[in-house]
Scaffold this active site. Sequence first.
Site, PDB file in Angstrom:
ATOM      1  CE  LYS A 296      -0.897  -0.167   5.024  1.00 44.47           C
ATOM      2  NZ  LYS A 296      -0.103  -1.388   5.263  1.00 44.47           N
TER       3      LYS A 296
ATOM      4  NE  ARG B  89       8.675  -5.435   2.369  1.00 42.95           N
ATOM      5  CZ  ARG B  89       7.900  -4.623   3.057  1.00 42.95           C
ATOM      6  NH1 ARG B  89       8.209  -4.315   4.305  1.00 42.95           N
ATOM      7  NH2 ARG B  89       6.798  -4.123   2.530  1.00 42.95           N
TER       8      ARG B  89
END
Length: 214
Positions: free
Chosen positions: A13, A127
Amino acid sequence: MKIVMLGAPGAGKGTQAKKIAEKYGIPHISTGDIFRANIKGGTELGKKAKAYMDEGKLVPDDVTIGMLLDRISEADCAGGYVLDGFPRTIPQAESLTEALRKRGEKLDYAIDVNVPDASIVTRMAGRRACLACGATYHIVYNAPKTEGVCDSCGEKLVLRDDDKPETVQKRLTVYHDQTQPLFQYYEQAGILKTVDGTQDLNQVFSDIVAILGA
């Protein structure tokens, strides 16, 4: 155009919020940025927030909303903004709605970037972060030129504790308990829109633009 972004940690987001801000010429406002700006600027609210944070406590909603309202009162927010990371709970959403109502304003869209938990755990495990300069990468979607080395400053990349599978699962549990009820809240307000966050990020953005309008 006043937008709030919803979605689990790692759903993307924040990335979409930045793209929305760039396309529509409105500020991308994250609570983290607001906290840092107020603390760095030595504002009264910043001092209050720092006192709580220094004690390892959550910053109370009234302090957070106070900083948020100060931020959206600035000139660059006249045409709208996209909120990222707030509200996280029903009480926060209710406080924000009421604060905006007093200003004769309301949110236009609550956009849920929907990604299943299993996909998020996998995505977050990929990540990598540079602790020296703050740059972030992903071993599949945004790999550094040299494995394990930051493109920007050459320092070693690490898997942050926050992104380890066991930590991500805990964060998702908190998210489902505290934040997911916001979907119903904004659905009842008639502003909830959902996009499939498992798609390529450009396709996700195209879907968002289709909702917001060109």
